[in-house]
Scaffold this motif. Sequence first.
Motif, mmCIF file in Angstrom:
data_model
loop_
_atom_site.group_PDB
_atom_site.id
_atom_site.type_symbol
_atom_site.label_atom_id
_atom_site.label_comp_id
_atom_site.label_asym_id
_atom_site.label_seq_id
_atom_site.Cartn_x
_atom_site.Cartn_y
_atom_site.Cartn_z
ATOM 1 N N THR A 284 0.834 -1.197 0.000
ATOM 2 C CA THR A 284 0.000 0.000 0.000
ATOM 3 C C THR A 284 0.870 1.248 0.000
ATOM 4 O OG1 THR A 284 -1.699 -1.181 1.254
ATOM 5 C CG2 THR A 284 -1.835 1.225 1.208
ATOM 6 N N GLU A 285 0.531 2.182 -0.866
ATOM 7 C CA GLU A 285 1.333 3.397 -0.993
ATOM 8 C C GLU A 285 1.051 4.354 0.148
ATOM 9 O OE1 GLU A 285 0.773 6.948 -3.911
ATOM 10 O OE2 GLU A 285 2.110 5.517 -4.931
ATOM 11 N N HIS A 286 2.122 4.894 0.761
ATOM 12 C CA HIS A 286 2.015 5.914 1.796
ATOM 13 C C HIS A 286 2.842 7.116 1.372
ATOM 14 C CE1 HIS A 286 0.815 2.291 3.984
ATOM 15 N NE2 HIS A 286 0.260 3.081 4.894
ATOM 16 N N MET A 287 2.409 8.293 1.843
ATOM 17 C CA MET A 287 3.124 9.522 1.505
ATOM 18 C C MET A 287 3.298 10.352 2.763
ATOM 19 S SD MET A 287 2.892 13.036 0.757
ATOM 20 C CE MET A 287 1.218 13.417 0.210
ATOM 21 N N LEU A 288 4.507 10.934 2.918
ATOM 22 C CA LEU A 288 4.827 11.756 4.079
ATOM 23 C C LEU A 288 5.464 13.041 3.599
ATOM 24 C CD1 LEU A 288 5.050 11.910 7.241
ATOM 25 C CD2 LEU A 288 7.355 10.998 6.971
ATOM 26 N N LEU A 289 5.028 14.183 4.152
ATOM 27 C CA LEU A 289 5.623 15.471 3.824
ATOM 28 C C LEU A 289 6.789 15.752 4.771
ATOM 29 C CD1 LEU A 289 2.521 17.750 3.142
ATOM 30 C CD2 LEU A 289 4.145 16.827 1.478
ATOM 31 N N TYR A 290 7.899 16.173 4.189
ATOM 32 C CA TYR A 290 9.092 16.501 4.975
ATOM 33 C C TYR A 290 9.513 17.919 4.624
ATOM 34 C CZ TYR A 290 14.016 16.598 6.396
ATOM 35 O OH TYR A 290 15.225 16.934 6.949
ATOM 36 N N ALA A 291 9.608 18.793 5.650
ATOM 37 C CA ALA A 291 10.033 20.174 5.450
ATOM 38 C C ALA A 291 11.421 20.341 6.067
ATOM 39 C CB ALA A 291 9.047 21.148 6.081
ATOM 40 N N GLY A 292 12.392 20.647 5.244
ATOM 41 C CA GLY A 292 13.752 20.800 5.735
ATOM 42 C C GLY A 292 14.745 20.579 4.608
ATOM 43 N N SER A 293 15.973 20.358 4.995
ATOM 44 C CA SER A 293 17.025 20.138 4.010
ATOM 45 C C SER A 293 17.057 18.664 3.602
ATOM 46 C CB SER A 293 18.387 20.535 4.597
ATOM 47 O OG SER A 293 19.429 20.127 3.736
ATOM 48 N N PRO A 294 16.848 18.350 2.330
ATOM 49 C CA PRO A 294 16.955 16.960 1.894
ATOM 50 C C PRO A 294 18.344 16.374 2.097
ATOM 51 C CG PRO A 294 15.756 18.257 0.276
ATOM 52 C CD PRO A 294 16.345 19.221 1.268
ATOM 53 N N THR A 295 19.367 17.247 2.145
ATOM 54 C CA THR A 295 20.704 16.745 2.428
ATOM 55 C C THR A 295 20.780 16.179 3.835
ATOM 56 O OG1 THR A 295 21.683 18.347 0.917
ATOM 57 C CG2 THR A 295 23.145 17.356 2.541
ATOM 58 N N GLU A 296 20.153 16.872 4.820
ATOM 59 C CA GLU A 296 20.087 16.344 6.177
ATOM 60 C C GLU A 296 19.255 15.062 6.218
ATOM 61 O OE1 GLU A 296 18.688 19.315 8.801
ATOM 62 O OE2 GLU A 296 20.385 20.682 8.473
ATOM 63 N N LEU A 297 18.220 15.017 5.398
ATOM 64 C CA LEU A 297 17.423 13.800 5.303
ATOM 65 C C LEU A 297 18.277 12.631 4.842
ATOM 66 C CD1 LEU A 297 14.672 12.268 5.121
ATOM 67 C CD2 LEU A 297 14.456 13.203 2.815
ATOM 68 N N TRP A 298 19.124 12.893 3.873
ATOM 69 C CA TRP A 298 20.012 11.849 3.352
ATOM 70 C C TRP A 298 21.007 11.385 4.407
ATOM 71 C CZ3 TRP A 298 25.243 12.996 1.231
ATOM 72 C CH2 TRP A 298 25.861 11.841 0.704
ATOM 73 N N LEU A 299 21.495 12.326 5.247
ATOM 74 C CA LEU A 299 22.470 11.980 6.271
ATOM 75 C C LEU A 299 21.829 11.287 7.468
ATOM 76 C CD1 LEU A 299 24.653 15.231 6.269
ATOM 77 C CD2 LEU A 299 25.250 13.008 5.296
ATOM 78 N N ASP A 300 20.582 11.675 7.802
ATOM 79 C CA ASP A 300 19.928 11.127 8.999
ATOM 80 C C ASP A 300 19.308 9.756 8.780
ATOM 81 O OD1 ASP A 300 20.616 13.370 10.390
ATOM 82 O OD2 ASP A 300 18.687 14.383 10.120
ATOM 83 N N VAL A 301 18.894 9.485 7.549
ATOM 84 C CA VAL A 301 18.200 8.223 7.255
ATOM 85 C C VAL A 301 19.178 7.268 6.599
ATOM 86 C CG1 VAL A 301 16.278 7.148 6.052
ATOM 87 C CG2 VAL A 301 16.015 9.449 7.005
ATOM 88 N N GLN A 302 19.394 6.129 7.228
ATOM 89 C CA GLN A 302 20.306 5.124 6.702
ATOM 90 C C GLN A 302 19.500 4.120 5.884
ATOM 91 O OE1 GLN A 302 22.481 3.013 9.723
ATOM 92 N NE2 GLN A 302 24.187 2.573 8.366
ATOM 93 N N VAL A 303 19.891 3.939 4.638
ATOM 94 C CA VAL A 303 19.143 3.063 3.742
ATOM 95 C C VAL A 303 20.059 1.992 3.177
ATOM 96 C CG1 VAL A 303 17.489 4.847 3.108
ATOM 97 C CG2 VAL A 303 19.565 4.556 1.752
ATOM 98 N N SER A 304 19.455 0.959 2.643
ATOM 99 C CA SER A 304 20.204 -0.149 2.058
ATOM 100 C C SER A 304 19.363 -0.757 0.951
ATOM 101 C CB SER A 304 20.537 -1.199 3.130
ATOM 102 O OG SER A 304 21.152 -2.330 2.546
ATOM 103 N N SER A 305 20.029 -1.482 0.078
ATOM 104 C CA SER A 305 19.316 -2.200 -0.978
ATOM 105 C C SER A 305 19.018 -3.640 -0.565
ATOM 106 C CB SER A 305 20.152 -2.207 -2.264
ATOM 107 O OG SER A 305 21.401 -2.836 -2.041
ATOM 108 N N LEU A 306 19.328 -3.993 0.695
ATOM 109 C CA LEU A 306 19.119 -5.350 1.200
ATOM 110 C C LEU A 306 18.135 -5.329 2.362
ATOM 111 C CD1 LEU A 306 22.842 -6.534 1.179
ATOM 112 C CD2 LEU A 306 21.059 -7.251 -0.420
#
Length: 370
Positions: A284-306
């Motif tokens: 099911t598709e979910h959507m969230l609004l984020y207000a701020g610097s996407p660069t900080e988003l990239w640094l704060d959220v750890q992601v993986s392809s596994l």
Amino acid sequence: MFNNVVAACAQCSLTRCPLVSWLIDGFYRVGVCVSFVSMVVCVGVLCTAAVQIAARIGAKAGYPLADAWSMVLEVQKYLGVAHFDQRATPHVGSDSQHSRLSRRLVGTPDPQVLRPIIPGVTLPTGHLWHYLLALSICAIIHELGHAFAAARARVPLRNLGVFVMGIYPGAFVELCKTKLDQASVGSRLSIVCAGVWHNAVTVLLVFVLVRSGGLGAVFSHTGWTRVTNGVVISDVASNSPLHNRIPLLSTVYRIDDVICVLPSSPFASSRVVRIYYHLPNNQTEHMLLYAGSPTELWLDVQVSSLCPRYSYLPHTLPSWIETLMQYILSFSLAFCLLNALPAYYLDGDLAFKMLITAVEQRARVARATK
């Protein structure tokens, strides 16, 4: 005790085989050549960095030296040097739907060759443990190179240890100087250059392991599944506004109109973005609004392809190992280049002096025979 262990490994029954012994000795002889090549490369890198810094200072002060900065850029552009620009923004228009959240390769060169690593400033605080562990591993590998090469040359190891200077770990070995001076020039060069050579081999092995997909294959065969339609959230920093907002192991497949393929940030300024994601085991598709610097988003959220197939597997392990491998690769390359530099207290200084002494001795012998 450790000296006996190293000596036993270097002089075991397998290494007594003539072919194996020849291969090991050849391995360390190649290391001597690689060390001197690294010495030349490191001198070139430092000279380039010095010209860049001087040209930058001249450019800011308005001196004619600023022309050297343009010359450096032109030379790097001619050589085909390019870098990843994280400041690039996605194009606006119909083509924006086909943009990808990945680092954009641009044609202008990165003007800074050397970058200082300062925890909390140029190094994310979340990577501090990766930094310290990788630095320790590279230092130990470097010193073990000296120890094993010395054992091959039957030079006793007197001391081996680790130390911490501030927060930075390190390692050292102390060899028997009398036996070292009695060894042949080739053996002494092999011992001195073995640390740099071990770091160079580490660079090659880690690069092949990561680039060939071997690391991902190991995880795929031990309980993880590769995600192809986005990236999996493995961890969120506790100070991030997204903490406890997006469940872990959710699959983020789009940010605004940018398709998520690789974890990177092409945005520079603060803005409002729409994050589209799937919950674990739910399409099911979910959507969230984020207000701020996407660069900080990239640094704060750890992601993986596994993504782990079983609940008992740590979901942060693949991304943690991947980050550690990146630091090991970077530090091993730095050890390989900087330790080969002919400067005081570095391996390159001893190697360079030994080479000069050997050349002078040969020249004297040649003159004496005439």
